[in-house]
Design a protein around this motif. Structure first.
Motif, PDB file in Angstrom:
ATOM      1  N   SER A 132       6.058  -2.805  12.298  1.00 55.15           N
ATOM      2  CA  SER A 132       7.210  -3.013  11.403  1.00 55.15           C
ATOM      3  C   SER A 132       6.816  -3.129   9.932  1.00 55.15           C
ATOM      4  CB  SER A 132       7.977  -4.268  11.822  1.00 55.15           C
ATOM      5  OG  SER A 132       7.147  -5.415  11.694  1.00 55.15           O
ATOM      6  N   ARG A 133       5.540  -3.267   9.644  1.00 56.19           N
ATOM      7  CA  ARG A 133       5.098  -3.338   8.252  1.00 56.19           C
ATOM      8  C   ARG A 133       5.042  -1.960   7.596  1.00 56.19           C
ATOM      9  NH1 ARG A 133      -0.447  -6.335   9.345  1.00 56.19           N
ATOM     10  NH2 ARG A 133      -0.391  -4.708  10.932  1.00 56.19           N
ATOM     11  N   ILE A 134       5.208  -0.923   8.392  1.00 62.89           N
ATOM     12  CA  ILE A 134       5.117   0.445   7.875  1.00 62.89           C
ATOM     13  C   ILE A 134       6.517   0.988   7.632  1.00 62.89           C
ATOM     14  CG2 ILE A 134       4.337   2.794   8.348  1.00 62.89           C
ATOM     15  CD1 ILE A 134       2.144   1.524  10.129  1.00 62.89           C
TER      16      ILE A 134
ATOM     17  N   TYR B 239      -6.851  -8.594   7.110  1.00 63.36           N
ATOM     18  CA  TYR B 239      -5.797  -9.171   6.264  1.00 63.36           C
ATOM     19  C   TYR B 239      -4.468  -8.578   6.724  1.00 63.36           C
ATOM     20  CZ  TYR B 239      -3.226 -10.674   2.165  1.00 63.36           C
ATOM     21  OH  TYR B 239      -2.319 -11.270   1.330  1.00 63.36           O
ATOM     22  N   SER B 240      -3.470  -9.401   6.952  1.00 59.50           N
ATOM     23  CA  SER B 240      -2.242  -8.902   7.581  1.00 59.50           C
ATOM     24  C   SER B 240      -0.981  -8.989   6.722  1.00 59.50           C
ATOM     25  CB  SER B 240      -2.001  -9.638   8.891  1.00 59.50           C
ATOM     26  OG  SER B 240      -1.827 -11.021   8.639  1.00 59.50           O
ATOM     27  N   ASP B 241      -1.047  -9.590   5.550  1.00 58.39           N
ATOM     28  CA  ASP B 241       0.157  -9.746   4.728  1.00 58.39           C
ATOM     29  C   ASP B 241       0.331  -8.533   3.807  1.00 58.39           C
ATOM     30  OD1 ASP B 241       2.439 -10.761   3.617  1.00 58.39           O
ATOM     31  OD2 ASP B 241       1.421 -12.265   2.394  1.00 58.39           O
ATOM     32  N   TRP B 242       0.638  -7.402   4.413  1.00 61.12           N
ATOM     33  CA  TRP B 242       0.790  -6.155   3.661  1.00 61.12           C
ATOM     34  C   TRP B 242       1.956  -5.354   4.212  1.00 61.12           C
ATOM     35  CZ3 TRP B 242       0.539  -2.064   6.945  1.00 61.12           C
ATOM     36  CH2 TRP B 242      -0.219  -2.187   8.097  1.00 61.12           C
TER      37      TRP B 242
ATOM     38  N   ASN C 248      -4.279  10.189  10.857  1.00 61.22           N
ATOM     39  CA  ASN C 248      -4.539   9.168  11.883  1.00 61.22           C
ATOM     40  C   ASN C 248      -5.682   8.246  11.477  1.00 61.22           C
ATOM     41  OD1 ASN C 248      -2.602   9.526  13.963  1.00 61.22           O
ATOM     42  ND2 ASN C 248      -3.631  11.424  14.533  1.00 61.22           N
ATOM     43  N   LYS C 249      -6.741   8.808  10.948  1.00 63.14           N
ATOM     44  CA  LYS C 249      -7.892   7.993  10.535  1.00 63.14           C
ATOM     45  C   LYS C 249      -7.515   7.062   9.378  1.00 63.14           C
ATOM     46  CE  LYS C 249     -12.778   8.388   9.497  1.00 63.14           C
ATOM     47  NZ  LYS C 249     -13.928   9.269   9.377  1.00 63.14           N
ATOM     48  N   ALA C 250      -6.758   7.573   8.415  1.00 60.44           N
ATOM     49  CA  ALA C 250      -6.332   6.750   7.277  1.00 60.44           C
ATOM     50  C   ALA C 250      -5.402   5.622   7.728  1.00 60.44           C
ATOM     51  CB  ALA C 250      -5.640   7.624   6.229  1.00 60.44           C
ATOM     52  N   LEU C 251      -4.446   5.941   8.589  1.00 52.10           N
ATOM     53  CA  LEU C 251      -3.506   4.932   9.069  1.00 52.10           C
ATOM     54  C   LEU C 251      -4.206   3.887   9.921  1.00 52.10           C
ATOM     55  CD1 LEU C 251      -0.503   7.252   9.912  1.00 52.10           C
ATOM     56  CD2 LEU C 251      -0.666   5.653   8.010  1.00 52.10           C
ATOM     57  N   ASP C 252      -5.114   4.309  10.799  1.00 57.35           N
ATOM     58  CA  ASP C 252      -5.868   3.352  11.618  1.00 57.35           C
ATOM     59  C   ASP C 252      -6.675   2.405  10.744  1.00 57.35           C
ATOM     60  OD1 ASP C 252      -4.881   4.414  13.947  1.00 57.35           O
ATOM     61  OD2 ASP C 252      -6.669   5.610  14.393  1.00 57.35           O
ATOM     62  N   SER C 253      -7.235   2.924   9.683  1.00 60.35           N
ATOM     63  CA  SER C 253      -8.028   2.104   8.768  1.00 60.35           C
ATOM     64  C   SER C 253      -7.184   0.987   8.157  1.00 60.35           C
ATOM     65  CB  SER C 253      -8.603   2.989   7.667  1.00 60.35           C
ATOM     66  OG  SER C 253      -9.215   2.210   6.673  1.00 60.35           O
ATOM     67  N   ILE C 254      -5.964   1.293   7.815  1.00 60.81           N
ATOM     68  CA  ILE C 254      -5.081   0.279   7.221  1.00 60.81           C
ATOM     69  C   ILE C 254      -4.613  -0.718   8.270  1.00 60.81           C
ATOM     70  CG2 ILE C 254      -2.840  -0.083   6.104  1.00 60.81           C
ATOM     71  CD1 ILE C 254      -3.319   2.726   4.778  1.00 60.81           C
ATOM     72  N   VAL C 255      -4.149  -0.229   9.394  1.00 56.99           N
ATOM     73  CA  VAL C 255      -3.589  -1.090  10.442  1.00 56.99           C
ATOM     74  C   VAL C 255      -4.641  -2.046  11.010  1.00 56.99           C
ATOM     75  CG1 VAL C 255      -2.578  -1.055  12.757  1.00 56.99           C
ATOM     76  CG2 VAL C 255      -1.749   0.528  11.019  1.00 56.99           C
TER      77      VAL C 255
ATOM     78  N   ILE D 100       0.873  -1.170   0.000  1.00 58.13           N
ATOM     79  CA  ILE D 100       0.000   0.000   0.000  1.00 58.13           C
ATOM     80  C   ILE D 100       0.910   1.219   0.000  1.00 58.13           C
ATOM     81  CG2 ILE D 100      -1.805   1.261   1.246  1.00 58.13           C
ATOM     82  CD1 ILE D 100      -2.215  -1.550   2.750  1.00 58.13           C
ATOM     83  N   ILE D 101       0.686   2.103  -0.938  1.00 56.18           N
ATOM     84  CA  ILE D 101       1.510   3.302  -1.039  1.00 56.18           C
ATOM     85  C   ILE D 101       0.649   4.510  -0.690  1.00 56.18           C
ATOM     86  CG2 ILE D 101       2.894   4.759  -2.553  1.00 56.18           C
ATOM     87  CD1 ILE D 101       3.389   2.201  -4.230  1.00 56.18           C
ATOM     88  N   MET D 102       1.120   5.277   0.271  1.00 54.49           N
ATOM     89  CA  MET D 102       0.398   6.473   0.691  1.00 54.49           C
ATOM     90  C   MET D 102       1.324   7.680   0.521  1.00 54.49           C
ATOM     91  SD  MET D 102      -1.136   7.504   4.432  1.00 54.49           S
ATOM     92  CE  MET D 102      -2.426   6.268   4.418  1.00 54.49           C
TER      93      MET D 102
END
Length: 91
Positions: A63-65, A35-38, A24-31, A12-14
């Motif tokens: 660590s995925r970020i 599904y965790s393999d990202w 914060n809202k966008a990051l929380d939505s992803i985290v 995912i590229i932001m």
């Protein structure tokens, strides 16, 4: 070169510029996805607000970020594209 199995299935590229209001809202939505393999690649494009502080905090908790800081304005798209494993890239 690493084999595809060593990479997350989803990158995912932001790209971000002065995004503190919604970041914060966008990051929380992803985290919080089930599904965790990202991986999340955040590219900050010389933000002038608290965007960097927010990004640094969330990246320190997961660590995925990965965070990339641009030092030339409007370079974020080129930088982010070069840092994702390219099978499919969607923005």
């Amino acid at each position: 070169m690493q084999s595809p199995s060593n990479f997350p299935r989803v990158s995912i590229i932001m790209n971000c510029y002065n995004g503190e209001e919604f970041l914060n809202k966008a990051l929380d939505s992803i985290v919080q996805q089930t599904y965790s393999d990202w991986e999340l690649i955040i590219v900050d494009d010389l933000s002038q607000d608290n965007t960097r502080e927010i990004i640094n905090h969330i990246a320190s908790t997961d660590s995925r970020i990965k965070v990339i800081y641009c030092f030339i304005l409007n370079l974020s798209f080129k930088v982010s594209k070069r840092n994702a494993y390219e099978i499919f890239i969607f923005f």
